[in-house]
Design a protein around this motif. Structure first.
Motif, PDB file in Angstrom:
ATOM      1  N   ARG A 163       0.831  -1.203   0.000  1.00 38.88           N
ATOM      2  CA  ARG A 163       0.000   0.000   0.000  1.00 38.88           C
ATOM      3  C   ARG A 163       0.870   1.259   0.000  1.00 38.88           C
ATOM      4  NH1 ARG A 163      -5.211   1.299   1.847  1.00 38.88           N
ATOM      5  NH2 ARG A 163      -5.475  -0.757   2.799  1.00 38.88           N
ATOM      6  N   GLU A 166       0.906   3.943  -3.028  1.00 39.98           N
ATOM      7  CA  GLU A 166       0.508   5.320  -2.757  1.00 39.98           C
ATOM      8  C   GLU A 166       1.602   6.296  -3.171  1.00 39.98           C
ATOM      9  OE1 GLU A 166      -0.444   5.349   1.400  1.00 39.98           O
ATOM     10  OE2 GLU A 166      -2.584   4.964   1.041  1.00 39.98           O
ATOM     11  N   LYS A 189       1.696   6.792  -6.765  1.00 39.88           N
ATOM     12  CA  LYS A 189       0.395   7.251  -7.269  1.00 39.88           C
ATOM     13  C   LYS A 189      -0.273   6.196  -8.154  1.00 39.88           C
ATOM     14  CE  LYS A 189       1.632  12.144  -7.086  1.00 39.88           C
ATOM     15  NZ  LYS A 189       1.755  13.429  -7.842  1.00 39.88           N
ATOM     16  N   LEU A 236      -2.188   3.591  -6.485  1.00 43.74           N
ATOM     17  CA  LEU A 236      -3.293   3.001  -5.726  1.00 43.74           C
ATOM     18  C   LEU A 236      -4.617   3.622  -6.153  1.00 43.74           C
ATOM     19  CD1 LEU A 236      -3.794   0.959  -3.398  1.00 43.74           C
ATOM     20  CD2 LEU A 236      -3.859   2.932  -1.858  1.00 43.74           C
ATOM     21  N   ASP A 237      -5.582   2.776  -6.433  1.00 48.43           N
ATOM     22  CA  ASP A 237      -6.928   3.219  -6.810  1.00 48.43           C
ATOM     23  C   ASP A 237      -7.720   3.496  -5.529  1.00 48.43           C
ATOM     24  OD1 ASP A 237      -9.495   3.596  -7.654  1.00 48.43           O
ATOM     25  OD2 ASP A 237      -9.651   1.737  -8.809  1.00 48.43           O
ATOM     26  N   ARG A 238      -7.875   4.767  -5.196  1.00 44.31           N
ATOM     27  CA  ARG A 238      -8.545   5.133  -3.957  1.00 44.31           C
ATOM     28  C   ARG A 238     -10.064   5.086  -4.056  1.00 44.31           C
ATOM     29  NH1 ARG A 238      -5.138   7.521  -0.288  1.00 44.31           N
ATOM     30  NH2 ARG A 238      -3.050   8.056  -1.038  1.00 44.31           N
ATOM     31  N   GLN A 239     -10.585   4.793  -5.238  1.00 40.77           N
ATOM     32  CA  GLN A 239     -12.040   4.754  -5.386  1.00 40.77           C
ATOM     33  C   GLN A 239     -12.625   3.401  -5.003  1.00 40.77           C
ATOM     34  OE1 GLN A 239     -14.086   7.009  -8.497  1.00 40.77           O
ATOM     35  NE2 GLN A 239     -12.109   7.046  -9.538  1.00 40.77           N
ATOM     36  N   ARG A 266     -12.227  -0.329  -2.526  1.00 41.05           N
ATOM     37  CA  ARG A 266     -11.691  -0.885  -1.298  1.00 41.05           C
ATOM     38  C   ARG A 266     -10.753  -2.055  -1.578  1.00 41.05           C
ATOM     39  NH1 ARG A 266     -16.876  -1.245   2.861  1.00 41.05           N
ATOM     40  NH2 ARG A 266     -17.492   0.959   2.736  1.00 41.05           N
ATOM     41  N   SER A 287     -14.897   2.733  -2.340  1.00 41.16           N
ATOM     42  CA  SER A 287     -14.431   3.198  -1.043  1.00 41.16           C
ATOM     43  C   SER A 287     -15.417   4.215  -0.483  1.00 41.16           C
ATOM     44  CB  SER A 287     -13.053   3.846  -1.185  1.00 41.16           C
ATOM     45  OG  SER A 287     -13.143   5.013  -1.988  1.00 41.16           O
ATOM     46  N   LYS A 300     -14.770   7.157   0.502  1.00 39.75           N
ATOM     47  CA  LYS A 300     -14.484   8.454  -0.108  1.00 39.75           C
ATOM     48  C   LYS A 300     -15.108   8.549  -1.494  1.00 39.75           C
ATOM     49  CE  LYS A 300     -10.683  11.663  -0.998  1.00 39.75           C
ATOM     50  NZ  LYS A 300      -9.223  11.882  -0.938  1.00 39.75           N
TER      51      LYS A 300
END
Length: 438
Positions: free
Chosen positions: A25, A29, A32, A34-37, A39, A86, A88
């Motif tokens: 992770r 991160e 850049k 990691l797919d933050r959209q 889970r 996620s 967010k």
């Protein structure tokens, strides 16, 4: 994110053992990637899948994960067919989600993301099933051209659709053909359902206004059982179908001169099971060989249907008359004098509002009925236009039928705001022949 039929769009994920999850992770991160959209997901075999941005992920990143970040770890790619958004991502608006996905994809292609590009993204769009129709004022910057056609796949994925089209300016031709370009997909045929009515049409050839839904609902509730109606500007059946399906008109004569709209109209009549109660008149309605047939005439053309008013007067039944539904864009600029209907054809001065009221009373409308219509119209410009249109129609009816008719404003219906200080309204005007005296 959803694709066709509400199914989630698959995402790519890096799979490793749980004990290496934190190292993975942190690395993803930092890069850049990691797919933050979506889970992180624990798989059935106990391994963990970390969603990544597939466009930016390279083989060298996987090698670094295996050899430097977490030596001895399993590092394979998989597709998550049912990714969970996620927390967010669930709070993002569709426009924010589009901006996030496009910006990450653009940066992954080595292009610097800028305020100019962000401002050039669409803020709204029309959705027709698995096709999104973008407005003409987006994706205009030169930088986008170097990113096509892969760009459109990213945009479609962000919007949860399979096809993408972009609107241009409506052609100034007589058929108002939309200048729509397909960006992704092989064809522009879509299906839209309004109030239980199915409309199929080609977005590259025919227009569809979501803003007219209130008028379509109103038309559907009108008491038209047993009536014959003429729709002078039928299009793909925007109003023809509500009159037939819900208002239960006995028969509709549908006039249309756009050949693409006629194909869609014929198809839509069949789809909704009302083809046996409608006759399509293809061509210029000014050459229509019909008269003395209609209980109602619908004039659904904007900015003005005035050119069809003489035809509508001829179509009304001579012995009983009927109702005209007249669409118009009315300006409401403070202090601006209203240009009356037909003024370009009349040499004498247009009558003052007092004269119009007097004429209206002479034509059979009572002062009580006029006060009633004033309470319906929320803007004085609408009322003034309606009164002027009524006077013009009364004159046309007398000219067409050779005898006086009485007219009465039944209702003024706002449809939508067409532009700043311009409103699309509909006037319901009752027209009846005066009884012969003596």
């Amino acid at each position: 994110m959803e694709g066709t039929g509400g199914k989630p769009t698959a995402v790519v994920a890096v799979v490793t053992e749980p004990r290496f999850t934190q190292q993975y992770r942190e690395y993803l991160e930092k890069q850049k990637l990691l797919d933050r959209q979506h889970r992180v997901k624990k798989l059935r075999d106990g391994t963990v899948a970390l969603p990544v941005l597939r466009e930016a992920l390279l083989e060298q990143h996987l090698q670094e994960l295996r050899n430097r970040v977490a030596p001895g770890s399993t590092c394979v790619l998989t597709q998550l067919l049912d990714p969970v958004p996620s927390k967010k991502a669930q709070s993002y608006s569709p426009a924010q989600r589009l901006c996030l996905e496009v910006s990450r994809w653009v940066e992954g292609r080595g292009v610097t993301w800028s305020a100019e590009l962000e401002a050039d993204l669409p803020r709204s769009w029309q959705r027709h099933g698995d096709l999104s129709l973008l407005s003409e004022d987006c994706f205009q910057a030169k930088q986008w051209r170097h990113l096509e056609p892969e760009l459109w796949e990213t945009v479609a994925s962000a919007l949860g659709v399979q096809r993408l089209a972009k609107r241009g300016r409506v052609s100034p031709d007589s058929t108002r053909t939309p200048a729509v370009r397909m960006l992704l997909g092989n064809h522009g045929w879509v299906e839209h359902v309004d109030n239980g009515i199915r409309y199929k049409f080609d977005v590259t050839q025919c227009m569809f206004s979501f803003g007219n839904i209130t008028e379509k609902l109103r038309v559907a509730s009108l008491p038209c059982a047993g009536e014959v109606l003429v729709d002078l500007y039928a299009g793909i059946g925007y109003f023809t179908l509500p009159f037939l399906v819900h208002a239960e008109a006995a028969f509709v004569h549908a006039c249309e001169w756009n050949p693409h709209a006629v194909v869609a109209l014929r198809n839509n009549l069949e789809l909704n099971g009302v083809a046996d109660r409608c006759q399509i008149h293809f061509g210029d309605n000014r050459k229509l060989k019909l008269s003395n047939v209609a209980d109602r005439v619908n004039l659904g053309l904007i900015p003005s249907s005035e050119e069809g008013w003489p035809i509508a007067c001829r179509l009304l039944k001579q012995d009983a008359g009927g109702i005209l539904h007249i669409h118009q864009n009315v300006e409401s600029f403070p202090g601006k004098t209203l240009q009356p209907p037909g003024s370009s054809e009349i040499e004498e001065h247009w009558p003052s509002p007092q004269q119009i009221i007097s004429n209206q009373l002479k034509n059979g409308a009572t002062s009580d009925s006029r006060r009633k219509t004033l309470s319906v119209a929320t803007k004085p410009e609408w009322q003034r236009w309606a009164e002027a249109a009524e006077t013009r129609i009364a004159t046309l009816l007398h000219q067409v039928h050779g005898k006086p008719w009485k007219t009465q404003i039944l209702h003024i219906q706002p449809v939508k705001s067409y532009a700043p200080h311009v409103d699309h309204i509909v006037l319901d005007l009752e027209c009846r022949p005066c009884p012969l005296v003596g």
